[in-house]
Design a protein around this motif. Sequence first.
Motif, mmCIF file in Angstrom:
data_model
loop_
_atom_site.group_PDB
_atom_site.id
_atom_site.type_symbol
_atom_site.label_atom_id
_atom_site.label_comp_id
_atom_site.label_asym_id
_atom_site.label_seq_id
_atom_site.Cartn_x
_atom_site.Cartn_y
_atom_site.Cartn_z
ATOM 1 N N ILE A 228 39.185 33.181 -29.724
ATOM 2 C CA ILE A 228 37.760 32.877 -29.582
ATOM 3 C C ILE A 228 37.576 31.565 -28.822
ATOM 4 O O ILE A 228 36.692 31.454 -27.970
ATOM 5 N N ALA A 229 38.421 30.578 -29.093
ATOM 6 C CA ALA A 229 38.336 29.296 -28.377
ATOM 7 C C ALA A 229 38.570 29.479 -26.881
ATOM 8 O O ALA A 229 37.876 28.855 -26.062
ATOM 9 N N VAL A 230 39.510 30.336 -26.515
ATOM 10 C CA VAL A 230 39.769 30.590 -25.091
ATOM 11 C C VAL A 230 38.527 31.186 -24.438
ATOM 12 O O VAL A 230 38.096 30.758 -23.364
ATOM 13 N N VAL A 231 37.934 32.183 -25.092
ATOM 14 C CA VAL A 231 36.752 32.841 -24.529
ATOM 15 C C VAL A 231 35.589 31.867 -24.416
ATOM 16 O O VAL A 231 34.919 31.792 -23.380
ATOM 17 N N LEU A 232 35.340 31.104 -25.464
ATOM 18 C CA LEU A 232 34.192 30.196 -25.450
ATOM 19 C C LEU A 232 34.420 28.972 -24.569
ATOM 20 O O LEU A 232 33.463 28.248 -24.263
ATOM 21 N N ALA A 233 35.651 28.759 -24.103
ATOM 22 C CA ALA A 233 35.899 27.697 -23.126
ATOM 23 C C ALA A 233 35.164 27.977 -21.818
ATOM 24 O O ALA A 233 34.926 27.054 -21.032
ATOM 25 N N GLY A 234 34.770 29.223 -21.608
ATOM 26 C CA GLY A 234 33.962 29.550 -20.434
ATOM 27 C C GLY A 234 32.649 28.785 -20.413
ATOM 28 O O GLY A 234 32.131 28.449 -19.342
ATOM 29 N N ILE A 235 32.110 28.478 -21.589
ATOM 30 C CA ILE A 235 30.872 27.689 -21.680
ATOM 31 C C ILE A 235 31.127 26.273 -21.157
ATOM 32 O O ILE A 235 30.377 25.755 -20.330
ATOM 33 N N THR A 236 32.188 25.664 -21.654
ATOM 34 C CA THR A 236 32.526 24.304 -21.237
ATOM 35 C C THR A 236 32.804 24.252 -19.742
ATOM 36 O O THR A 236 32.354 23.333 -19.048
ATOM 37 N N ALA A 237 33.513 25.242 -19.240
ATOM 38 C CA ALA A 237 33.799 25.288 -17.800
ATOM 39 C C ALA A 237 32.508 25.415 -16.998
ATOM 40 O O ALA A 237 32.361 24.781 -15.942
ATOM 41 N N ALA A 238 31.567 26.218 -17.481
ATOM 42 C CA ALA A 238 30.293 26.380 -16.773
ATOM 43 C C ALA A 238 29.515 25.073 -16.748
ATOM 44 O O ALA A 238 28.976 24.678 -15.711
ATOM 45 N N LEU A 239 29.460 24.398 -17.890
ATOM 46 C CA LEU A 239 28.699 23.151 -17.965
ATOM 47 C C LEU A 239 29.382 22.019 -17.199
ATOM 48 O O LEU A 239 28.718 21.225 -16.533
ATOM 49 N N GLY A 240 30.707 21.950 -17.303
ATOM 50 C CA GLY A 240 31.429 20.845 -16.680
ATOM 51 C C GLY A 240 31.763 21.044 -15.220
ATOM 52 O O GLY A 240 31.891 20.076 -14.473
ATOM 53 N N ALA A 241 31.899 22.292 -14.795
ATOM 54 C CA ALA A 241 32.301 22.552 -13.412
ATOM 55 C C ALA A 241 31.353 23.508 -12.690
ATOM 56 O O ALA A 241 31.021 23.280 -11.532
#
Length: 190
Positions: free
Chosen positions: A141-154
């Motif tokens: 789940i952490a891997v999948v939700l890292a997509g949120i952080t990537a979207a916001l940060g990059a």
Amino acid sequence: MLPENKVLPARFPWIGLLALATAAFTDVTTDLLPAGLLPQMSGSLHVPEARVGLLVSAFAVAPALAAIPVTAVLRGLPRRPVLQSVLAGFALLNAVTAISPWYPLTFTARVLAGIMGGTLWAMLAGYAARMVPAARRGRAIAVVLAGITAALGAGLPAGAALAGALGWRAVFGLLAVLAEIGRASCRERV
């Protein structure tokens, strides 16, 4: 601790989980990108910047209203085709946004994309959890939700920078391509 009859798979399903993370990235970037493109979109669509800001609000309100009924309707369907349909919807609606010359069409595409987003979020964590044994669910789940952080940060800063160089329509076109790549990856790996 795993029961004796449960054995962790030798390989963690990185590719499938990263495909789901790409879906999360696409959703969040699609959702928030107009906030960084207010002047460009305002000029192209011939509306005040505040009306372009409503495109973000429409995307946010639509899933809040539609997620529960849409999820209830889709509950009995196989997950993979639903996920692929959602990503195909993102691809189509981002493409419509990219070429739309008319604010009402753009607004409608954003509302529909928001509904796709609500459907996606109803699926992502559960889908990730089902791809791995219980002992690895948190990591998946952490891997999948890292997509949120990537979207916001990059994703958002890169989208705004690309819009400055290529125009905002090209960025939504790229998001359409990314959604289609995610759809194809989910067909193969999820």
